[in-house]
Design a protein around this motif. Structure first.
Motif, short mmCIF file in Angstrom:
data_model
loop_
_atom_site.label_atom_id
_atom_site.label_comp_id
_atom_site.label_asym_id
_atom_site.label_seq_id
_atom_site.Cartn_x
_atom_site.Cartn_y
_atom_site.Cartn_z
N GLY A 261 -43.81 -45.86 151.48
CA GLY A 261 -43.01 -44.72 151.93
C GLY A 261 -41.52 -45.06 151.60
N SER A 262 -40.62 -44.09 152.05
CA SER A 262 -39.25 -44.25 151.44
C SER A 262 -38.36 -43.86 152.83
N THR A 263 -36.98 -44.10 152.69
CA THR A 263 -36.15 -44.01 153.68
C THR A 263 -34.84 -43.57 153.06
N ARG A 264 -33.71 -43.31 153.90
CA ARG A 264 -32.56 -42.97 153.33
C ARG A 264 -31.49 -44.04 153.48
N LEU A 265 -30.85 -43.95 152.49
CA LEU A 265 -29.36 -44.97 152.45
C LEU A 265 -28.23 -44.02 152.54
N GLN A 266 -27.51 -44.31 153.67
CA GLN A 266 -26.36 -43.39 153.95
C GLN A 266 -25.18 -44.03 152.99
N ALA A 267 -24.80 -43.36 152.11
CA ALA A 267 -23.68 -44.11 151.13
C ALA A 267 -22.50 -43.77 151.58
N LEU A 268 -22.20 -42.43 152.19
CA LEU A 268 -21.05 -41.84 152.62
C LEU A 268 -21.24 -41.25 153.94
N ASP A 269 -20.46 -41.60 154.95
CA ASP A 269 -20.71 -40.83 156.18
C ASP A 269 -19.34 -40.29 157.00
N GLY A 270 -19.10 -39.25 156.68
CA GLY A 270 -17.86 -38.67 157.38
C GLY A 270 -16.48 -38.91 156.69
N VAL A 271 -16.57 -39.09 155.31
CA VAL A 271 -15.32 -39.27 154.73
C VAL A 271 -14.15 -38.48 154.58
N ASN A 272 -13.09 -38.64 155.07
CA ASN A 272 -11.89 -37.60 154.76
C ASN A 272 -10.89 -38.45 154.05
N LEU A 273 -10.30 -37.71 153.03
CA LEU A 273 -9.56 -37.98 151.99
C LEU A 273 -8.47 -36.79 151.67
N ARG A 274 -7.03 -37.18 151.35
CA ARG A 274 -6.30 -36.30 150.81
C ARG A 274 -5.42 -36.94 149.75
N LEU A 275 -5.32 -36.25 148.70
CA LEU A 275 -4.69 -36.57 147.68
C LEU A 275 -3.51 -35.70 147.20
N GLY A 276 -2.10 -36.03 147.26
CA GLY A 276 -1.10 -34.98 146.79
C GLY A 276 -0.88 -35.09 145.53
N ARG A 277 -0.08 -34.19 144.88
CA ARG A 277 0.13 -33.87 143.45
C ARG A 277 0.96 -34.94 142.98
N GLY A 278 0.62 -35.37 142.10
CA GLY A 278 1.47 -36.66 141.34
C GLY A 278 1.31 -37.95 142.26
N GLU A 279 0.31 -37.96 142.95
CA GLU A 279 0.29 -39.32 143.74
C GLU A 279 -0.74 -40.21 143.48
N THR A 280 -0.59 -41.36 143.71
CA THR A 280 -1.68 -42.29 143.59
C THR A 280 -2.50 -42.78 144.82
N LEU A 281 -3.41 -42.66 145.00
CA LEU A 281 -4.39 -43.15 146.35
C LEU A 281 -5.21 -44.37 145.64
#
Ligand code: SF4
Length: 336
Positions: free
Chosen positions: A25-45
Protein backbone atom coordinates in the motif's frame (compact mmCIF):
# COMPACT_ATOMS: atom_id res chain seq x y z
CA UNK A 1 8.12 45.41 3.17
CA UNK A 2 7.12 47.69 0.32
CA UNK A 3 3.50 48.83 0.47
CA UNK A 4 2.83 48.15 -3.21
CA UNK A 5 1.33 44.88 -4.45
CA UNK A 6 3.73 42.02 -3.74
CA UNK A 7 5.85 40.57 -6.50
CA UNK A 8 5.09 37.08 -5.25
CA UNK A 9 1.91 36.22 -3.40
CA UNK A 10 1.36 32.65 -2.21
CA UNK A 11 -1.90 31.75 -0.55
CA UNK A 12 -3.10 28.50 1.02
CA UNK A 13 -0.52 26.40 -0.81
CA UNK A 14 -0.68 22.67 -0.15
CA UNK A 15 1.31 19.85 -1.66
CA UNK A 16 1.38 16.15 -0.81
CA UNK A 17 3.24 13.19 -2.23
CA UNK A 18 2.28 9.56 -2.44
CA UNK A 19 4.78 7.43 -0.53
CA UNK A 20 4.91 3.67 0.08
CA UNK A 21 3.57 2.57 3.48
CA UNK A 22 3.94 -1.18 3.20
CA UNK A 23 4.73 -3.74 0.55
CA UNK A 24 1.18 -3.51 -0.73
CA UNK A 25 0.00 0.00 0.00
CA UNK A 26 0.83 3.68 -0.07
CA UNK A 27 -0.13 6.80 1.80
CA UNK A 28 0.27 10.54 1.41
CA UNK A 29 2.99 12.72 2.87
CA UNK A 30 1.70 16.26 3.43
CA UNK A 31 4.79 18.35 2.62
CA UNK A 32 3.01 21.74 2.53
CA UNK A 33 -0.26 22.55 4.26
CA UNK A 34 -1.86 25.94 3.65
CA UNK A 35 1.30 28.00 3.23
CA UNK A 36 0.93 31.78 2.87
CA UNK A 37 3.86 33.94 1.73
CA UNK A 38 4.47 37.36 0.27
CA UNK A 39 7.62 38.72 -1.31
CA UNK A 40 8.04 42.39 -2.17
CA UNK A 41 10.10 43.77 -5.04
CA UNK A 42 13.76 43.96 -4.15
CA UNK A 43 13.10 42.34 -0.79
CA UNK A 44 14.76 39.38 0.92
CA UNK A 45 12.47 36.90 2.63
CA UNK A 46 14.28 34.43 4.89
CA UNK A 47 12.72 30.98 5.11
CA UNK A 48 13.84 29.02 8.15
CA UNK A 49 12.97 25.74 9.79
CA UNK A 50 14.36 22.32 10.54
CA UNK A 51 15.15 19.76 7.89
CA UNK A 52 11.94 18.28 6.48
CA UNK A 53 9.75 21.30 7.30
CA UNK A 54 8.83 21.85 3.64
CA UNK A 55 11.27 24.61 2.64
CA UNK A 56 12.63 22.73 -0.35
CA UNK A 57 9.21 21.59 -1.54
CA UNK A 58 8.04 25.19 -1.38
CA UNK A 59 11.06 26.25 -3.46
CA UNK A 60 10.25 23.58 -6.04
CA UNK A 61 6.65 24.79 -6.30
CA UNK A 62 7.82 28.40 -6.69
CA UNK A 63 10.11 27.26 -9.50
CA UNK A 64 7.18 25.36 -11.05
CA UNK A 65 9.03 22.07 -10.69
CA UNK A 66 6.05 20.81 -8.69
CA UNK A 67 2.38 21.63 -9.14
CA UNK A 68 0.51 22.36 -5.90
CA UNK A 69 -2.53 20.30 -4.90
CA UNK A 70 -4.37 23.47 -3.89
CA UNK A 71 -3.80 27.13 -3.15
CA UNK A 72 -2.62 29.91 -5.42
CA UNK A 73 0.67 31.38 -6.57
CA UNK A 74 0.59 34.87 -8.07
CA UNK A 75 3.67 36.35 -9.63
CA UNK A 76 3.10 39.99 -10.55
CA UNK A 77 -0.59 39.19 -10.31
CA UNK A 78 -0.38 36.24 -12.74
CA UNK A 79 -0.78 32.53 -11.96
CA UNK A 80 2.34 31.01 -13.56
CA UNK A 81 0.69 27.58 -13.65
CA UNK A 82 -1.82 28.97 -16.15
CA UNK A 83 0.88 30.08 -18.62
CA UNK A 84 1.82 28.28 -21.81
CA UNK A 85 4.31 28.69 -24.67
CA UNK A 86 6.19 31.97 -24.90
CA UNK A 87 4.53 33.41 -21.82
CA UNK A 88 5.67 30.46 -19.75
CA UNK A 89 9.21 30.73 -21.13
CA UNK A 90 9.28 34.44 -20.26
CA UNK A 91 8.08 33.67 -16.76
CA UNK A 92 10.72 31.01 -16.20
CA UNK A 93 13.36 33.63 -16.90
CA UNK A 94 12.12 35.75 -14.05
CA UNK A 95 12.58 33.20 -11.27
CA UNK A 96 16.02 31.68 -10.93
CA UNK A 97 17.83 29.53 -8.41
CA UNK A 98 21.17 29.50 -6.61
CA UNK A 99 21.91 26.02 -5.31
CA UNK A 100 23.37 24.84 -2.04
CA UNK A 101 26.34 22.92 -3.30
CA UNK A 102 28.62 24.82 -5.69
CA UNK A 103 30.67 21.64 -6.08
CA UNK A 104 27.79 19.58 -7.44
CA UNK A 105 25.66 22.19 -9.21
CA UNK A 106 28.11 23.09 -11.99
CA UNK A 107 28.83 20.80 -14.94
CA UNK A 108 32.58 20.08 -14.72
CA UNK A 109 32.84 19.75 -18.52
CA UNK A 110 31.80 23.35 -19.16
CA UNK A 111 34.00 26.36 -18.58
CA UNK A 112 32.74 29.42 -16.71
CA UNK A 113 31.68 31.25 -19.88
CA UNK A 114 29.64 28.27 -21.07
CA UNK A 115 28.13 27.72 -17.62
CA UNK A 116 27.05 31.34 -17.33
CA UNK A 117 25.77 31.54 -20.91
CA UNK A 118 24.06 28.14 -20.96
CA UNK A 119 20.59 29.54 -20.10
CA UNK A 120 20.73 31.67 -23.28
CA UNK A 121 20.52 28.46 -25.34
CA UNK A 122 16.91 28.21 -24.17
CA UNK A 123 16.19 31.93 -23.86
CA UNK A 124 17.74 32.81 -27.21
CA UNK A 125 16.29 36.28 -27.64
CA UNK A 126 17.60 37.73 -24.41
CA UNK A 127 21.22 38.30 -25.41
CA UNK A 128 22.20 38.36 -29.12
CA UNK A 129 25.03 35.91 -29.93
CA UNK A 130 27.38 38.76 -30.86
CA UNK A 131 27.01 40.28 -27.41
CA UNK A 132 27.29 37.13 -25.33
CA UNK A 133 31.05 37.19 -24.77
CA UNK A 134 30.85 40.76 -23.54
CA UNK A 135 27.86 39.95 -21.35
CA UNK A 136 29.73 37.03 -19.75
CA UNK A 137 32.59 39.42 -18.91
CA UNK A 138 30.11 41.87 -17.37
CA UNK A 139 28.54 39.12 -15.27
CA UNK A 140 31.94 37.85 -14.11
CA UNK A 141 32.81 41.38 -13.07
CA UNK A 142 29.50 41.77 -11.22
CA UNK A 143 30.24 38.71 -9.09
CA UNK A 144 33.86 39.65 -8.41
CA UNK A 145 35.61 37.35 -10.90
CA UNK A 146 38.08 38.36 -13.60
CA UNK A 147 37.52 38.30 -17.38
CA UNK A 148 40.28 35.68 -17.67
CA UNK A 149 38.20 33.33 -15.49
CA UNK A 150 35.79 32.81 -18.40
CA UNK A 151 37.89 29.95 -19.85
CA UNK A 152 38.54 28.16 -16.57
CA UNK A 153 36.64 25.05 -15.46
CA UNK A 154 34.75 24.56 -12.16
CA UNK A 155 37.45 22.34 -10.65
CA UNK A 156 39.95 25.19 -11.06
CA UNK A 157 37.92 27.46 -8.74
CA UNK A 158 37.53 27.54 -4.97
CA UNK A 159 34.12 26.84 -3.41
CA UNK A 160 33.36 30.54 -3.00
CA UNK A 161 34.34 31.26 -6.60
CA UNK A 162 32.14 28.44 -7.84
CA UNK A 163 29.22 29.88 -5.95
CA UNK A 164 29.95 33.23 -7.61
CA UNK A 165 29.67 31.46 -10.98
CA UNK A 166 26.34 30.01 -9.85
CA UNK A 167 25.14 33.51 -8.96
CA UNK A 168 26.34 34.91 -12.31
CA UNK A 169 24.49 32.10 -14.07
CA UNK A 170 21.30 32.95 -12.20
CA UNK A 171 21.73 36.64 -13.08
CA UNK A 172 22.28 35.85 -16.77
CA UNK A 173 18.51 35.84 -17.32
CA UNK A 174 17.83 39.14 -15.52
CA UNK A 175 15.52 37.54 -12.95
CA UNK A 176 13.17 39.41 -10.66
CA UNK A 177 13.49 36.71 -7.98
CA UNK A 178 16.31 34.37 -7.05
CA UNK A 179 15.58 31.46 -4.77
CA UNK A 180 18.73 30.88 -2.76
CA UNK A 181 18.66 27.38 -1.27
CA UNK A 182 21.21 27.28 1.57
CA UNK A 183 23.64 29.15 -0.71
CA UNK A 184 26.50 29.44 1.79
CA UNK A 185 26.09 26.37 3.99
CA UNK A 186 28.75 24.41 2.06
CA UNK A 187 31.31 27.24 2.35
CA UNK A 188 33.90 28.19 4.96
CA UNK A 189 32.80 30.89 7.41
CA UNK A 190 35.04 33.62 5.97
CA UNK A 191 33.86 32.84 2.44
CA UNK A 192 30.23 32.78 3.60
CA UNK A 193 30.47 36.44 4.60
CA UNK A 194 31.92 37.40 1.22
CA UNK A 195 29.16 35.63 -0.70
CA UNK A 196 26.43 37.09 1.53
CA UNK A 197 27.84 40.58 1.04
CA UNK A 198 27.93 39.98 -2.71
CA UNK A 199 24.25 38.99 -2.71
CA UNK A 200 23.40 42.10 -0.71
CA UNK A 201 25.37 44.36 -3.07
CA UNK A 202 23.77 42.79 -6.14
CA UNK A 203 20.33 43.33 -4.68
CA UNK A 204 21.08 47.01 -4.07
CA UNK A 205 22.36 47.36 -7.63
CA UNK A 206 19.79 45.30 -9.53
CA UNK A 207 16.69 45.35 -7.31
CA UNK A 208 16.39 41.57 -7.43
CA UNK A 209 14.34 39.90 -4.68
CA UNK A 210 15.54 36.82 -2.81
CA UNK A 211 13.76 33.94 -1.14
CA UNK A 212 16.60 32.92 1.15
CA UNK A 213 16.26 29.38 2.48
CA UNK A 214 18.50 28.55 5.42
CA UNK A 215 18.61 26.60 8.64
CA UNK A 216 21.23 29.08 9.91
CA UNK A 217 19.52 31.83 11.89
CA UNK A 218 22.59 34.08 11.99
CA UNK A 219 22.78 34.06 8.20
CA UNK A 220 19.08 34.85 7.89
CA UNK A 221 19.34 37.67 10.37
CA UNK A 222 22.20 39.11 8.34
CA UNK A 223 20.44 39.14 4.97
CA UNK A 224 16.65 39.04 5.39
CA UNK A 225 14.22 41.98 5.54
CA UNK A 226 11.49 39.65 6.69
CA UNK A 227 11.48 36.08 7.88
CA UNK A 228 9.01 33.19 7.74
CA UNK A 229 9.44 30.25 10.10
CA UNK A 230 8.20 26.85 8.91
CA UNK A 231 7.32 23.80 10.96
CA UNK A 232 6.08 20.54 9.49
CA UNK A 233 4.70 22.02 6.27
CA UNK A 234 3.19 25.17 7.72
CA UNK A 235 4.41 28.75 8.15
CA UNK A 236 4.02 29.37 11.87
CA UNK A 237 5.40 32.91 12.12
CA UNK A 238 6.17 35.73 9.68
CA UNK A 239 7.36 39.26 10.24
CA UNK A 240 10.09 41.84 9.89
CA UNK A 241 13.38 40.19 10.83
CA UNK A 242 14.06 42.48 13.77
CA UNK A 243 10.59 41.88 15.24
CA UNK A 244 10.74 38.10 14.85
CA UNK A 245 14.25 37.87 16.29
CA UNK A 246 13.62 40.51 18.94
CA UNK A 247 10.29 39.22 20.22
CA UNK A 248 9.20 35.91 18.70
CA UNK A 249 5.49 35.21 19.13
CA UNK A 250 5.35 31.52 18.23
CA UNK A 251 6.79 29.07 20.80
CA UNK A 252 8.65 27.20 18.06
CA UNK A 253 10.43 30.36 16.93
CA UNK A 254 11.29 31.15 20.55
CA UNK A 255 12.76 27.67 20.96
CA UNK A 256 14.88 28.04 17.84
CA UNK A 257 16.15 31.42 18.99
CA UNK A 258 16.77 30.38 22.57
CA UNK A 259 19.54 28.13 21.26
CA UNK A 260 21.29 31.24 19.90
CA UNK A 261 20.88 33.98 22.57
CA UNK A 262 23.31 36.33 20.85
CA UNK A 263 20.87 36.49 17.95
CA UNK A 264 17.93 37.33 20.16
CA UNK A 265 19.14 39.68 22.89
CA UNK A 266 15.63 40.13 24.25
CA UNK A 267 15.61 36.45 25.14
CA UNK A 268 18.93 36.55 26.93
CA UNK A 269 17.21 37.19 30.27
CA UNK A 270 15.64 33.77 30.14
CA UNK A 271 17.38 31.58 32.69
CA UNK A 272 17.16 28.42 30.71
CA UNK A 273 17.29 27.39 27.14
CA UNK A 274 14.10 25.91 25.73
CA UNK A 275 14.89 22.33 24.87
CA UNK A 276 12.14 20.82 22.78
CA UNK A 277 11.14 17.32 23.74
CA UNK A 278 10.58 14.60 21.18
CA UNK A 279 11.20 14.44 17.49
CA UNK A 280 9.50 16.31 14.68
CA UNK A 281 6.38 14.18 13.95
CA UNK A 282 6.08 12.43 10.62
CA UNK A 283 4.38 14.49 7.89
CA UNK A 284 2.65 11.23 6.93
CA UNK A 285 0.68 11.36 10.16
CA UNK A 286 0.91 14.91 11.55
CA UNK A 287 -0.73 15.91 14.87
CA UNK A 288 -4.27 17.31 14.76
CA UNK A 289 -4.85 21.00 15.36
CA UNK A 290 -1.51 22.74 15.83
CA UNK A 291 1.25 20.60 14.37
CA UNK A 292 3.69 21.81 17.01
CA UNK A 293 1.53 20.77 19.96
CA UNK A 294 3.34 17.49 20.67
CA UNK A 295 6.50 19.45 21.47
CA UNK A 296 5.03 22.69 22.83
CA UNK A 297 5.29 23.48 26.54
CA UNK A 298 2.28 25.82 26.33
CA UNK A 299 -0.15 23.40 24.64
CA UNK A 300 -3.73 23.25 25.90
CA UNK A 301 -6.75 21.24 24.78
CA UNK A 302 -7.70 23.73 22.10
CA UNK A 303 -4.33 23.19 20.41
CA UNK A 304 -5.26 19.59 19.58
CA UNK A 305 -8.73 20.51 18.35
CA UNK A 306 -8.40 23.69 16.27
CA UNK A 307 -5.84 24.59 13.62
CA UNK A 308 -4.47 28.01 14.62
CA UNK A 309 -4.58 30.74 11.98
CA UNK A 310 -2.20 33.64 11.36
CA UNK A 311 -2.88 36.56 13.67
CA UNK A 312 -0.97 39.80 13.98
CA UNK A 313 0.48 40.94 17.28
CA UNK A 314 -0.59 44.09 19.11
CA UNK A 315 1.18 47.04 17.53
CA UNK A 316 2.89 44.73 15.03
CA UNK A 317 0.47 44.52 12.09
CA UNK A 318 2.90 42.73 9.79
CA UNK A 319 4.14 40.27 12.41
CA UNK A 320 1.86 37.23 12.43
CA UNK A 321 1.91 33.94 14.29
CA UNK A 322 -0.30 30.87 13.98
CA UNK A 323 -0.75 30.08 17.66
CA UNK A 324 -3.69 30.01 20.08
CA UNK A 325 -1.47 31.21 22.93
CA UNK A 326 1.19 33.40 21.35
CA UNK A 327 4.03 34.79 23.40
CA UNK A 328 3.72 38.41 24.37
CA UNK A 329 6.33 40.93 23.34
CA UNK A 330 9.38 39.85 25.25
CA UNK A 331 11.03 42.41 27.44
CA UNK A 332 12.68 40.16 29.97
CA UNK A 333 12.89 36.49 29.28
CA UNK A 334 10.52 34.16 27.52
CA UNK A 335 6.89 34.09 28.59
CA UNK A 336 5.99 30.66 29.85
FE1 SF4 B 1 1.79 25.70 21.35
FE2 SF4 B 1 -0.86 25.68 21.21
FE3 SF4 B 1 0.53 27.70 20.16
FE4 SF4 B 1 0.59 25.32 19.02
S1 SF4 B 1 -1.20 26.63 19.22
S2 SF4 B 1 2.32 26.64 19.39
S3 SF4 B 1 0.52 23.97 20.80
S4 SF4 B 1 0.39 27.14 22.33
Amino acid sequence: MPESAPLLDVSGLSKSFRVPRSASGSTRLQALDGVNLRLGRGETLGLVGESGCGKSTLARVLLMLERPDSGTVRFDGVDPFSLRGKELLAWRRRVQMVFQDPFASLNPRLNAADLIGEPWRTHRDLVPPKRREQRVRELLDMVGLRPGDARRYPQEFSGGQRQRIGIARALALDPAVIICDEPVSALDLSVQAQVLNLLTDLQAELGVAYVFISHDLSVVRHVADRVSVMYLGRVVETGPTEEVFGSPRHPYTAALLSAAPTLAPALAGSRERIVLSGEVPSPVDPPSGCRFRTRCWRAEDVCAQVVPVDEAGAGQPSHTAACHLPLEVVTAGIAR
